[in-house]
Design a protein around this motif. Sequence first.
Motif, PDB file in Angstrom:
ATOM      1  N   UNK A  72       0.787  -1.229   0.000  1.00 53.72           N
ATOM      2  CA  UNK A  72       0.000   0.000   0.000  1.00 53.72           C
ATOM      3  C   UNK A  72       0.814   1.272   0.000  1.00 53.72           C
ATOM      4  N   UNK A  73       2.148   1.164  -0.126  1.00 53.17           N
ATOM      5  CA  UNK A  73       2.986   2.359  -0.171  1.00 53.17           C
ATOM      6  C   UNK A  73       2.778   3.080  -1.500  1.00 53.17           C
ATOM      7  N   UNK A  74       2.743   4.404  -1.429  1.00 56.86           N
ATOM      8  CA  UNK A  74       2.734   5.220  -2.647  1.00 56.86           C
ATOM      9  C   UNK A  74       4.163   5.707  -2.859  1.00 56.86           C
ATOM     10  N   UNK A  75       4.868   5.084  -3.778  1.00 58.54           N
ATOM     11  CA  UNK A  75       6.253   5.431  -4.060  1.00 58.54           C
ATOM     12  C   UNK A  75       6.567   5.084  -5.500  1.00 58.54           C
ATOM     13  N   UNK A  76       7.665   5.614  -6.000  1.00 54.97           N
ATOM     14  CA  UNK A  76       8.044   5.373  -7.380  1.00 54.97           C
ATOM     15  C   UNK A  76       9.557   5.359  -7.483  1.00 54.97           C
ATOM     16  N   UNK A  77      10.108   4.694  -8.495  1.00 57.47           N
ATOM     17  CA  UNK A  77      11.562   4.715  -8.670  1.00 57.47           C
ATOM     18  C   UNK A  77      12.053   6.138  -8.894  1.00 57.47           C
ATOM     19  N   UNK A  78      13.217   6.440  -8.375  1.00 56.33           N
ATOM     20  CA  UNK A  78      13.816   7.768  -8.528  1.00 56.33           C
ATOM     21  C   UNK A  78      15.158   7.638  -9.238  1.00 56.33           C
ATOM     22  N   UNK A  79      15.515   8.652  -9.960  1.00 55.61           N
ATOM     23  CA  UNK A  79      16.807   8.671 -10.621  1.00 55.61           C
ATOM     24  C   UNK A  79      17.913   8.843  -9.578  1.00 55.61           C
ATOM     25  N   UNK A  80      19.017   8.115  -9.712  1.00 56.77           N
ATOM     26  CA  UNK A  80      20.131   8.313  -8.777  1.00 56.77           C
ATOM     27  C   UNK A  80      20.614   9.756  -8.845  1.00 56.77           C
ATOM     28  N   UNK A  81      20.690  10.425  -7.719  1.00 58.06           N
ATOM     29  CA  UNK A  81      21.121  11.826  -7.735  1.00 58.06           C
ATOM     30  C   UNK A  81      22.539  11.976  -8.274  1.00 58.06           C
ATOM     31  N   UNK A  82      22.768  13.062  -8.981  1.00 59.22           N
ATOM     32  CA  UNK A  82      24.096  13.362  -9.506  1.00 59.22           C
ATOM     33  C   UNK A  82      24.926  14.015  -8.411  1.00 59.22           C
ATOM     34  N   UNK A  94      14.162   5.450  -4.299  1.00 56.89           N
ATOM     35  CA  UNK A  94      12.719   5.597  -4.512  1.00 56.89           C
ATOM     36  C   UNK A  94      12.278   6.938  -3.955  1.00 56.89           C
ATOM     37  N   UNK A  95      11.198   7.434  -4.493  1.00 61.62           N
ATOM     38  CA  UNK A  95      10.597   8.670  -3.986  1.00 61.62           C
ATOM     39  C   UNK A  95       9.340   8.279  -3.213  1.00 61.62           C
ATOM     40  N   UNK A  96       9.366   8.535  -1.907  1.00 56.77           N
ATOM     41  CA  UNK A  96       8.278   8.117  -1.027  1.00 56.77           C
ATOM     42  C   UNK A  96       7.247   9.236  -0.916  1.00 56.77           C
ATOM     43  N   UNK A  97       5.992   8.925  -1.296  1.00 54.22           N
ATOM     44  CA  UNK A  97       4.938   9.940  -1.317  1.00 54.22           C
ATOM     45  C   UNK A  97       3.927   9.765  -0.189  1.00 54.22           C
ATOM     46  N   UNK A  98       3.581   8.544   0.146  1.00 56.65           N
ATOM     47  CA  UNK A  98       2.593   8.300   1.204  1.00 56.65           C
ATOM     48  C   UNK A  98       2.720   6.859   1.668  1.00 56.65           C
ATOM     49  N   UNK A  99       2.265   6.604   2.912  1.00 60.28           N
ATOM     50  CA  UNK A  99       2.312   5.258   3.479  1.00 60.28           C
ATOM     51  C   UNK A  99       0.946   4.938   4.078  1.00 60.28           C
ATOM     52  N   UNK A 100       0.545   3.675   4.069  1.00 57.23           N
ATOM     53  CA  UNK A 100      -0.771   3.298   4.600  1.00 57.23           C
ATOM     54  C   UNK A 100      -0.780   3.220   6.121  1.00 57.23           C
TER      55      UNK A 100
END
Length: 247
Positions: A72-82, A94-100
């Motif tokens: 139920x996590x709302x997250x998506x893959x993130x680009x490795x920071x430069x 990952x970019x974490x947006x919300x958690x259940x």
Amino acid sequence: MLFRAVVAVVPVVVAQAAVAQPIPPLPPPRPAETPPVTPPAARPQAPPVPTADAPPAIPEADDCLARLQAAGFDLEPAEPPQVSNELCRIETPVRLKAVPVPTKSETAVRLTDQPTLACRFAGPFGHWIGDLVAPLVAGIKGTELRAVRTGPGFECRNRNRAAAGKLSAHAQGLAIDIAGFDLANGTTLRIKPEADTAPDPALAALRTAACGWFTTILGPGSDEAHHDHLHVDIEQHGSSDRYRICQ
């Protein structure tokens, strides 16, 4: 006279017959026992050769992301920071947006800053918020937890932003700084203590409980670098992951 001669001969013949009786033969010798034959050890089977039709194995990174999404996590893959320092590396960002919140169906707590974290840290951090912080705040404050204010998560820097020394757990995406908790009644539980105000019991409780979830917990009173936020991470200290810095 002839009759006596015949009678005298009979005992002699019987005696000779007794002497001439053959001796019974001995039984044949037993054949030598043949030692049991040990069967040869089974040759290990070679692993099956994958065919072109076999589905590819799921990488561990994809497994972490899929497991959290299934929870139920709302997250998506993130680009490795430069970054300029090659020692700053984040595994499976990952970019974490919300958690259940498991105790409240169809309820989620938002991460307003959508921090970039290593996937293996996003899991325990998100579960801490949804499984512990949200119910604890609701029980003590009588209102729901709506959002958590954080820093960016990943930062390529040294500990306590020092000019030299060891890299921070932020440099691997294994740490996050928490500034406050937004509640459904419009108020905010701020980590930075207010002057002449007693510590909020909800903040004190969740800070103590965090010691069972993370390896490092630092906040106001620990040192000057953490006077206005709560730092949590899962970086291992020494040879055991059971060692805690809980201040």
